[in-house]
Design a protein around this motif. Structure first.
Motif, short mmCIF file in Angstrom:
data_model
loop_
_atom_site.label_atom_id
_atom_site.label_comp_id
_atom_site.label_asym_id
_atom_site.label_seq_id
_atom_site.Cartn_x
_atom_site.Cartn_y
_atom_site.Cartn_z
N PRO A 111 0.78 -1.15 -0.06
CA PRO A 111 -0.01 0.06 0.08
C PRO A 111 0.96 1.29 -0.04
N ARG A 134 -8.20 -4.75 -5.00
CA ARG A 134 -7.81 -5.58 -3.96
C ARG A 134 -8.48 -6.96 -4.32
N LEU A 162 -6.01 3.58 0.77
CA LEU A 162 -4.68 2.77 1.01
C LEU A 162 -4.36 2.90 2.50
N ALA A 169 -8.79 -3.23 4.33
CA ALA A 169 -7.33 -3.10 4.36
C ALA A 169 -6.73 -4.51 4.51
N VAL A 173 -3.33 -5.54 -1.88
CA VAL A 173 -3.63 -4.88 -3.02
C VAL A 173 -2.82 -5.46 -4.38
#
Length: 295
Positions: A111, A134, A162, A169, A173
């Motif tokens: 990220p 993602r 990000l 989260a 990614v």
């Protein structure tokens, strides 16, 4: 499993005569290559893929698509059932059908590097807007066009998308998508590669000024190379097909490679051969020839 990327040579290797090295694996792009423009797989292509698998040749779909957009070919994975998605960012087992895929490898874009790349692009090409892909969803910045096959899960500036406490989260990614509303697509690619350098791998597969940014060294070729090494398959035993700049490394790496009749000039320059356009079943034509060579 998460792995660091490996840089694959971009130097075109001489093609080894097919008569001396039989093809053991076929690696094909989807959009603009295996699929017709209406996103279907023709009956001829379905038959050719099945015949290759029956002859003991593994088939890998190698695409910029995310795993959740693989329904169009999930019925045609045989044997191993694997596909390389996100321009090499993920290897996915498609067994089980739509919605039941399993990530086998994930080669993520960190990220902090993703945000650094976005900020560099904003400075080099003002007006750039981005999206973050993602593993299970697409998140957009405000102003990013709704050009993809699904609605976004989140719309927010990249800094929030990000952030360490961002929604999702915990999902790696896979890539950043960067769009410019005015620039020439190849010009935008050149500007981005100059600005980003080795921080990430930058390519494109869309007719619009849409870039796809993966982790450093992550490409279709480098992930295909990993999958082939696990199977003891050498580059000379691979036949690859593609049509756009995101296929260049793969076309360069494979012992036999074919640019489609509708291919971008960069793909044509990287490949060792040509075939008919996607709408004329160019992949199937070559597979049929490869199978005939084995008789």
């Amino acid at each position: 499993m998460r792995e660091n990327g490996r840089v694959t040579s971009a130097t075109r290797r001489p093609e080894t005569p097919a008569s001396t090295v039989p093809t053991r694996l076929i690696a094909t792009d989807l959009d603009g290559t295996l699929l017709h423009d209406d996103k279907t797989v023709s009956a001829r292509t379905i038959a050719a893929l099945a015949a290759a698998e029956q002859a003991g040749i593994e088939v890998f779909f190698v695409t910029g698509r995310p795993a959740r957009w693989m329904d169009v070919v999930s019925d045609h994975v045989h044997g191993h059932g694997l596909a390389i998605c996100g321009n090499g960012a993920a290897v996915v087992d498609l067994h089980g059908g739509p919605g039941a895929h399993r990530f086998v490898k994930v080669r993520e874009l960190a990220p902090d590097i993703a945000l650094d790349v976005i900020q560099l692009l904003r400075a080099a090409a003002p007006g750039t807007v981005c999206a973050v892909e993602r593993t299970f969803g697409l998140h957009l910045e405000p102003g990013y066009p709704l050009m993809h096959m699904e609605p976004p899960e989140i719309v927010s500036p990249a800094e929030k998308l990000l952030a360490k406490d961002a929604l999702d989260a915990d999902q790696p990614v896979l890539k950043v998508l960067a769009f410019h509303p005015e620039m020439d697509p190849d010009g935008f690619l050149t500007v981005a590669r100059t600005a980003i350098g080795t921080r990430a791998n930058v390519t494109r597969s869309s007719p619009s000024a849409l870039l796809e940014i993966s982790g450093p060294g992550v490409s279709k070729a480098s992930t295909l190379e990993l999958c082939c090494a696990e199977r003891g398959i050498a580059p000379e035993e691979v036949a690859a097909f593609g049509d756009m700049p995101n296929d260049v490394e793969m076309l360069t790496w494979a012992g036999r490679s074919y640019a489609m009749g509708n291919a971008h000039p960069a793909a044509v320059a990287a490949a060792s051969g040509r075939t008919a356009p996607n709408n004329e079943d160019g992949v199937a034509i070559v597979i049929e020839r490869i199978l005939a060579e084995r008789l």
